[in-house]
Design a protein around this motif. Sequence first.
Motif, PDB file in Angstrom:
ATOM      1  N   THR A   1       0.812  -1.218   0.000  1.00  0.00           N
ATOM      2  CA  THR A   1       0.000   0.000   0.000  1.00  0.00           C
ATOM      3  C   THR A   1       0.848   1.272   0.000  1.00  0.00           C
ATOM      4  O   THR A   1       0.331   2.358  -0.226  1.00  0.00           O
ATOM      5  CB  THR A   1      -0.914   0.055   1.240  1.00  0.00           C
ATOM      6  N   GLY A   2       2.125   1.124   0.280  1.00  0.00           N
ATOM      7  CA  GLY A   2       2.990   2.300   0.409  1.00  0.00           C
ATOM      8  C   GLY A   2       2.882   2.959   1.778  1.00  0.00           C
ATOM      9  O   GLY A   2       3.486   4.011   2.008  1.00  0.00           O
ATOM     10  N   ALA A   3       2.127   2.348   2.691  1.00  0.00           N
ATOM     11  CA  ALA A   3       2.002   2.896   4.044  1.00  0.00           C
ATOM     12  C   ALA A   3       3.347   2.821   4.759  1.00  0.00           C
ATOM     13  O   ALA A   3       4.098   1.856   4.591  1.00  0.00           O
ATOM     14  CB  ALA A   3       0.955   2.120   4.832  1.00  0.00           C
ATOM     15  N   LYS A   4       3.645   3.852   5.535  1.00  0.00           N
ATOM     16  CA  LYS A   4       4.897   3.915   6.295  1.00  0.00           C
ATOM     17  C   LYS A   4       4.560   3.665   7.764  1.00  0.00           C
ATOM     18  O   LYS A   4       4.059   4.548   8.438  1.00  0.00           O
ATOM     19  CB  LYS A   4       5.573   5.254   6.077  1.00  0.00           C
ATOM     20  N   VAL A   5       4.833   2.470   8.230  1.00  0.00           N
ATOM     21  CA  VAL A   5       4.441   2.063   9.580  1.00  0.00           C
ATOM     22  C   VAL A   5       5.531   2.436  10.580  1.00  0.00           C
ATOM     23  O   VAL A   5       6.721   2.195  10.344  1.00  0.00           O
ATOM     24  CB  VAL A   5       4.165   0.551   9.630  1.00  0.00           C
ATOM     25  N   ILE A   6       5.093   3.014  11.676  1.00  0.00           N
ATOM     26  CA  ILE A   6       6.005   3.432  12.738  1.00  0.00           C
ATOM     27  C   ILE A   6       5.479   2.916  14.071  1.00  0.00           C
ATOM     28  O   ILE A   6       4.302   3.098  14.392  1.00  0.00           O
ATOM     29  CB  ILE A   6       6.113   4.972  12.797  1.00  0.00           C
ATOM     30  N   CYS A   7       6.332   2.260  14.824  1.00  0.00           N
ATOM     31  CA  CYS A   7       5.992   1.883  16.193  1.00  0.00           C
ATOM     32  C   CYS A   7       6.081   3.141  17.048  1.00  0.00           C
ATOM     33  O   CYS A   7       7.103   3.832  17.056  1.00  0.00           O
ATOM     34  CB  CYS A   7       6.983   0.830  16.679  1.00  0.00           C
ATOM     35  N   ALA A   8       4.998   3.479  17.763  1.00  0.00           N
ATOM     36  CA  ALA A   8       4.984   4.716  18.555  1.00  0.00           C
ATOM     37  C   ALA A   8       3.948   4.622  19.666  1.00  0.00           C
ATOM     38  O   ALA A   8       2.976   3.870  19.558  1.00  0.00           O
ATOM     39  CB  ALA A   8       4.675   5.921  17.663  1.00  0.00           C
ATOM     40  N   PHE A   9       4.153   5.396  20.716  1.00  0.00           N
ATOM     41  CA  PHE A   9       3.234   5.529  21.848  1.00  0.00           C
ATOM     42  C   PHE A   9       3.136   4.276  22.720  1.00  0.00           C
ATOM     43  O   PHE A   9       2.324   4.250  23.648  1.00  0.00           O
ATOM     44  CB  PHE A   9       1.822   5.920  21.375  1.00  0.00           C
ATOM     45  N   CYS A  10       3.942   3.260  22.467  1.00  0.00           N
ATOM     46  CA  CYS A  10       3.824   2.014  23.234  1.00  0.00           C
ATOM     47  C   CYS A  10       4.151   2.193  24.707  1.00  0.00           C
ATOM     48  O   CYS A  10       3.622   1.474  25.557  1.00  0.00           O
ATOM     49  CB  CYS A  10       4.751   0.950  22.650  1.00  0.00           C
TER      50      CYS A  10
ATOM     51  N   LEU B   1       9.510   6.371  22.466  1.00  0.00           N
ATOM     52  CA  LEU B   1      10.417   5.664  21.573  1.00  0.00           C
ATOM     53  C   LEU B   1       9.685   5.288  20.294  1.00  0.00           C
ATOM     54  O   LEU B   1       8.583   4.749  20.342  1.00  0.00           O
ATOM     55  CB  LEU B   1      10.953   4.398  22.250  1.00  0.00           C
ATOM     56  N   ILE B   2      10.295   5.585  19.158  1.00  0.00           N
ATOM     57  CA  ILE B   2       9.679   5.233  17.884  1.00  0.00           C
ATOM     58  C   ILE B   2      10.664   4.430  17.042  1.00  0.00           C
ATOM     59  O   ILE B   2      11.880   4.501  17.232  1.00  0.00           O
ATOM     60  CB  ILE B   2       9.197   6.467  17.086  1.00  0.00           C
ATOM     61  N   ALA B   3      10.118   3.662  16.096  1.00  0.00           N
ATOM     62  CA  ALA B   3      10.951   2.888  15.174  1.00  0.00           C
ATOM     63  C   ALA B   3      10.224   2.795  13.838  1.00  0.00           C
ATOM     64  O   ALA B   3       9.001   2.659  13.798  1.00  0.00           O
ATOM     65  CB  ALA B   3      11.228   1.497  15.725  1.00  0.00           C
ATOM     66  N   GLY B   4      10.976   2.869  12.764  1.00  0.00           N
ATOM     67  CA  GLY B   4      10.375   2.775  11.434  1.00  0.00           C
ATOM     68  C   GLY B   4      11.444   2.795  10.365  1.00  0.00           C
ATOM     69  O   GLY B   4      12.589   3.185  10.623  1.00  0.00           O
ATOM     70  N   ASP B   5      11.076   2.414   9.162  1.00  0.00           N
ATOM     71  CA  ASP B   5      12.042   2.294   8.080  1.00  0.00           C
ATOM     72  C   ASP B   5      12.143   3.538   7.205  1.00  0.00           C
ATOM     73  O   ASP B   5      13.031   3.627   6.363  1.00  0.00           O
ATOM     74  CB  ASP B   5      11.692   1.088   7.195  1.00  0.00           C
TER      75      ASP B   5
END
Length: 228
Positions: A132-141, A160-164
């Motif tokens: 889909t082209g969505a850019k997923v970021i781990c955040a707010f955990c 803390l965030i993480a993403g490509d």
Amino acid sequence: MKVSVIGGTGPQGLGIAERLAIAGVDVIVGSRKEEKALDVVAKAKEDLADYDLSMVGMANEDAAKEGDVLILTVPLAAQKPTVEGIKEFCTDKIVMDATVPLETAIGGKPFRFVDLMEGSAAERTAKILEGTGAKVICAFCNISNSHLSNIPEEIDCDCLIAGDDKEAKEIAAEIIDKIPGIKTIDTGVLEKARIIEKITPLLIGLNIKYKSHYGGLRITGIPALDKD
């Protein structure tokens, strides 16, 4: 820019929505049922009458369609069906995922972690949204519901965030840092979500042990976001 909080009627989602709306962000609160979203938003505006909130309620699908940036705040059991339900509206969008694989999803304890085949909840969302082209970021955990709902107190905690995608992380950090007290820390590629998500049950366990609701995390000695 409109930020849609998918599954935003729970404590975490609503807390994020209220904090961002107070900071001047146009916020859409999503729910499985539009009626619930409308009721929750009406109550939030009543409770926070001293603030001029730009906040509306919609069904998750409509919220995902209308939002420029999406924040997923659902329990692990609801993650897969929720993401599949909004997938068609995620094309080329930033999707921040706050899902944590806690053992409560299978009737266990909140301070225990469940290992997922994909490695982390955020990576599972990325797998579902592949193509889909969505850019997923781990955040707010690692930001507790108690911190979020403790308005107007500042939140003494790093996010803390993480993403490509570097640019997507910079946009996400700009949004997150609007919440007073929070400093966003970029930990690296999305695979780092495997570590970030495991910090949450540790914090929950500490809060239980020390009878607190506000245990959080601060990273010292490094800049808030790597701009290099």
